[in-house]
Design a protein around this motif. Sequence first.
Motif, PDB file in Angstrom:
ATOM      1  N   TRP A   1       0.825  -1.225   0.000  1.00  0.00           N
ATOM      2  CA  TRP A   1       0.000   0.000   0.000  1.00  0.00           C
ATOM      3  C   TRP A   1       0.851   1.265   0.000  1.00  0.00           C
ATOM      4  O   TRP A   1       0.439   2.315  -0.503  1.00  0.00           O
ATOM      5  N   ARG A   2       2.081   1.165   0.545  1.00  0.00           N
ATOM      6  CA  ARG A   2       2.947   2.350   0.612  1.00  0.00           C
ATOM      7  C   ARG A   2       3.360   2.823  -0.783  1.00  0.00           C
ATOM      8  O   ARG A   2       3.590   4.021  -0.997  1.00  0.00           O
ATOM      9  N   VAL A   3       3.460   1.900  -1.723  1.00  0.00           N
ATOM     10  CA  VAL A   3       3.895   2.232  -3.084  1.00  0.00           C
ATOM     11  C   VAL A   3       2.954   3.263  -3.711  1.00  0.00           C
ATOM     12  O   VAL A   3       3.380   4.183  -4.426  1.00  0.00           O
ATOM     13  N   LEU A   4       1.659   3.122  -3.452  1.00  0.00           N
ATOM     14  CA  LEU A   4       0.683   4.016  -4.069  1.00  0.00           C
ATOM     15  C   LEU A   4       0.886   5.465  -3.629  1.00  0.00           C
ATOM     16  O   LEU A   4       0.704   6.397  -4.419  1.00  0.00           O
ATOM     17  N   TYR A   5       1.290   5.664  -2.380  1.00  0.00           N
ATOM     18  CA  TYR A   5       1.500   7.028  -1.893  1.00  0.00           C
ATOM     19  C   TYR A   5       2.797   7.628  -2.435  1.00  0.00           C
ATOM     20  O   TYR A   5       2.877   8.836  -2.675  1.00  0.00           O
ATOM     21  N   VAL A   6       3.804   6.781  -2.657  1.00  0.00           N
ATOM     22  CA  VAL A   6       5.047   7.269  -3.276  1.00  0.00           C
ATOM     23  C   VAL A   6       4.775   7.717  -4.710  1.00  0.00           C
ATOM     24  O   VAL A   6       5.230   8.781  -5.148  1.00  0.00           O
ATOM     25  N   VAL A   7       4.008   6.922  -5.442  1.00  0.00           N
ATOM     26  CA  VAL A   7       3.664   7.276  -6.831  1.00  0.00           C
ATOM     27  C   VAL A   7       2.889   8.594  -6.865  1.00  0.00           C
ATOM     28  O   VAL A   7       3.120   9.454  -7.725  1.00  0.00           O
ATOM     29  N   GLY A   8       1.977   8.782  -5.912  1.00  0.00           N
ATOM     30  CA  GLY A   8       1.213  10.025  -5.870  1.00  0.00           C
ATOM     31  C   GLY A   8       2.062  11.256  -5.642  1.00  0.00           C
ATOM     32  O   GLY A   8       1.673  12.368  -6.010  1.00  0.00           O
ATOM     33  N   ALA A   9       3.242  11.072  -5.043  1.00  0.00           N
ATOM     34  CA  ALA A   9       4.130  12.205  -4.760  1.00  0.00           C
ATOM     35  C   ALA A   9       4.936  12.643  -5.978  1.00  0.00           C
ATOM     36  O   ALA A   9       5.614  13.682  -5.939  1.00  0.00           O
ATOM     37  N   LEU A  10       4.875  11.874  -7.074  1.00  0.00           N
ATOM     38  CA  LEU A  10       5.664  12.215  -8.258  1.00  0.00           C
ATOM     39  C   LEU A  10       5.182  13.483  -8.952  1.00  0.00           C
ATOM     40  O   LEU A  10       5.809  13.954  -9.903  1.00  0.00           O
ATOM     41  N   ALA A  11       4.073  14.058  -8.455  1.00  0.00           N
ATOM     42  CA  ALA A  11       3.578  15.316  -9.026  1.00  0.00           C
ATOM     43  C   ALA A  11       4.594  16.442  -8.887  1.00  0.00           C
ATOM     44  O   ALA A  11       4.515  17.452  -9.602  1.00  0.00           O
ATOM     45  N   LEU A  12       5.560  16.282  -7.985  1.00  0.00           N
ATOM     46  CA  LEU A  12       6.598  17.308  -7.835  1.00  0.00           C
ATOM     47  C   LEU A  12       7.334  17.567  -9.148  1.00  0.00           C
ATOM     48  O   LEU A  12       7.852  18.664  -9.380  1.00  0.00           O
ATOM     49  N   ALA A  13       7.358  16.549 -10.021  1.00  0.00           N
ATOM     50  CA  ALA A  13       8.014  16.719 -11.316  1.00  0.00           C
ATOM     51  C   ALA A  13       7.300  17.758 -12.177  1.00  0.00           C
ATOM     52  O   ALA A  13       7.897  18.360 -13.082  1.00  0.00           O
ATOM     53  N   LEU A  14       6.011  17.979 -11.902  1.00  0.00           N
ATOM     54  CA  LEU A  14       5.245  18.956 -12.675  1.00  0.00           C
ATOM     55  C   LEU A  14       5.581  20.393 -12.303  1.00  0.00           C
ATOM     56  O   LEU A  14       5.318  21.311 -13.077  1.00  0.00           O
ATOM     57  N   PHE A  15       6.137  20.569 -11.120  1.00  0.00           N
ATOM     58  CA  PHE A  15       6.331  21.926 -10.598  1.00  0.00           C
ATOM     59  C   PHE A  15       7.145  22.791 -11.559  1.00  0.00           C
ATOM     60  O   PHE A  15       6.741  23.900 -11.922  1.00  0.00           O
ATOM     61  N   VAL A  16       8.293  22.281 -11.981  1.00  0.00           N
ATOM     62  CA  VAL A  16       9.185  23.061 -12.848  1.00  0.00           C
ATOM     63  C   VAL A  16       8.531  23.326 -14.198  1.00  0.00           C
ATOM     64  O   VAL A  16       8.621  24.430 -14.747  1.00  0.00           O
TER      65      VAL A  16
END
Length: 383
Positions: free
Chosen positions: A154-169
């Motif tokens: 279940w932890r994997v799903l929350y790590v994947v959700g954090a990849l939105a940081l790549a959109l910031f730049v």
Amino acid sequence: MVLLAGALVFEYMALYSFAFTAPALMKHEGFTVHDVASITGATGIGTLVGAGTGGWLANRFGRRPVLLACVVTYSLCSLLNAVVADPTGFLVLRFATAVGFQGMNVVTVVLLTELMPAPVRGRALAWAVACGGAGPVLMAWLGFLVVPRVDWGWRVLYVVGALALALFVVILRRLPESPCWLESVGDHERAEVTMRAIEEQIVRQGRPLPPIEAEPARPHVAADTGTGVLALIRAGYVRPFSVTSVIWTLGIVAYFGFNYWVSTLLALRGYDLEQTTLYTAIIVTAGVLGPLAATSFADRWQRKHILVGVGACLSVLALLSTLADSTVTTIALACLLSFGFQLAVPPTSTYASEVLPTRFRSTGVGWATSFARIANVVAAQVI
């Protein structure tokens, strides 16, 4: 549209992550149904705060900086969620995550409304929501692959959700501020620069610019320059704001009553963890077809007529679902409900953002959504 659709992908991931991991948390981490309800309620309160503050801040400081702040907020909180395994910590982090993703949702809808021409606005929102729908589908199938197989899946799903940081730049460099908002706050120079950049891009693509048509003179508005709810009421927009609030409230309570609880309800009905994650993935995948279908008629008929038709169909399907007595019937009706709920999102968002002027748009949409979230918090406990 592509940039904002990308933001919606991760927002939808953050939105659905707990729904997909709740059965595993109940099995491996000792969460109870009451814990699930409390965390769902806290998420609802977070969306309430995010919608209201996000809309207000976007009116005060601009659409783009608030969008970026929201992306950072829900990404970091999702990442922290991957290392927390107690109900209290989950509740706090889901609240903060919800503040970020719901604030971003309000600003995204407003930005799309203000950057897209009216004749294609409904389709643009439908395509953005359809792209965003890839987020929960990815999470659902990832959940099916990893959640039942390892205790920490279940932890994997929350790590994947954090990849939105790549959109910031990317958003920081490529997404323009709304020229409508710039004009509404008197920053005509930046509004003109933004509009010229958009026009130059159109010309480079070989498309002629249409002639500028003179608009009829608008009546002078009195000195009230506020952008809050009270100013909205004083300006005479009570009726569209009230109607929008009612639509959002009924829609969100039904939407989340289904989507947030479907996997937990399947588990409580006796399906094991693997069956629950598989059926949930199938149901969520069916939902992606809803916004795609909406692209074919979103700008063909009036938004309110579309909402009435879709709402009536959803009501019938929901009633039929209470009579389902087999797995095939249950999943089939759940797929149709998922399709219908997602079909309703683009016309609802478009209608809500079009009935208010630029000055009140993000505040009105934010507060209308906030009222709906209050009802949703209560609904979680009722369920």
